[in-house]
Design an enzyme around this catalytic site. Structure first.
Site, short mmCIF file in Angstrom:
data_model
loop_
_atom_site.label_atom_id
_atom_site.label_comp_id
_atom_site.label_asym_id
_atom_site.label_seq_id
_atom_site.Cartn_x
_atom_site.Cartn_y
_atom_site.Cartn_z
N THR A 188 -1.05 7.55 -1.27
CA THR A 188 -2.56 7.22 -1.78
C THR A 188 -3.21 6.37 -1.13
OG1 THR A 188 -1.57 5.85 -3.46
CG2 THR A 188 -1.18 8.14 -3.88
N ARG A 242 0.88 -1.24 0.03
CA ARG A 242 0.05 0.08 -0.09
C ARG A 242 0.86 1.04 0.08
NH1 ARG A 242 -4.27 0.89 4.74
NH2 ARG A 242 -2.43 1.23 6.04
N ASP A 280 -0.35 -3.75 12.68
CA ASP A 280 -0.16 -4.04 11.65
C ASP A 280 0.09 -5.57 11.69
OD1 ASP A 280 1.82 -5.04 9.36
OD2 ASP A 280 1.58 -2.75 8.86
N ASP A 304 3.79 -6.86 10.56
CA ASP A 304 4.58 -6.47 11.60
C ASP A 304 4.66 -7.38 12.88
OD1 ASP A 304 6.10 -4.54 9.91
OD2 ASP A 304 4.78 -2.98 10.92
#
Length: 210
Positions: free
Chosen positions: A109, A105, A201, A204
């Site tokens: 944006t 990602r 996340d 992670d």
């Protein structure tokens, strides 16, 4: 499957998810819980696979018994976090074919950028389970499903650990024919596109990176 969104509210799923949300859960514990919960979610995602029968000889007599029909299931992991779900679902269907879609990602944006695509042959003849722990904005998920449809896939289901309303809406808009199976529908996304309350996340936390 006909429902667009299925929330698996089994007590064991919800119990394990709560411990995964805990910010103090170790990498090892998070990884173990993700594998365990993926097994339970996998049962739901694979609930309506096509069946046929075969003849088997029990210790007492011959009988007709059910077996899976058609080509092997294809499991497609959206890298890298999808691999955490892949391990558990592969325990359910160890003969499944496995594919990978590499998307990241863009933090500016929030749009997906493709860097890898390798999937099994004959996707049109296989049930395809797309794996990604987090359905956040839905942009990467929708892009991955588009790529799979372009590769011939027709029977696609999306399996995730957590979903945000925004991601569910994006997927329904882009791919209304693709059912979503998840453990929880959370509240919303924050300004950076992360699910709230979420669990951070997933990649992670699974791999111990930041």
């Amino acid at each position: 499957m006909t429902k667009h969104l299925t929330i698996v509210d089994h007590p064991l799923v919800q119990h394990k998810l709560t411990y995964m949300r805990d910010k103090d859960a170790s990498t090892g514990k998070f990884r173990r819980l993700l594998r365990e919960i993926s097994l339970l979610l996998g049962y739901e995602a694979l609930r309506d696979l096509p069946m046929t029968t075969t003849t088997v000889e029990t210790p007492l007599q011959e009988t007709e018994a059910p077996v899976l029909a058609g080509k092997k299931v294809a499991l497609v992991s959206i890298l890298r976090a999808g691999n955490g779900l892949l391990d558990g679902v592969l325990e359910l269907v160890p003969s499944a074919r496995v594919g990978f879609v590499g998307l990241y990602r863009d933090e500016e944006t929030l749009q997906p950028v493709q860097y890898y695509f390798k999937v099994p042959k004959d996707l049109a003849d296989r049930p395809v389970i797309v794996l990604d722990p987090m359905l956040a904005t839905g942009n990467s998920s929708a892009a991955a499903v588009t790529l799979l449809k372009e590769a011939g896939a027709r029977d696609i289901r999306f399996l995730c650990l957590l979903a945000a309303p925004e991601g569910v809406a994006r997927m329904k808009e882009a791919h209304p024919d693709v059912p979503i199976i998840t453990a929880a529908l959370d509240e919303r996304l924050n300004e950076k596109g992360y699910i709230l309350p979420g669990l951070g996340d997933a990649g992670d936390r699974m791999f111990g990176t930041k």
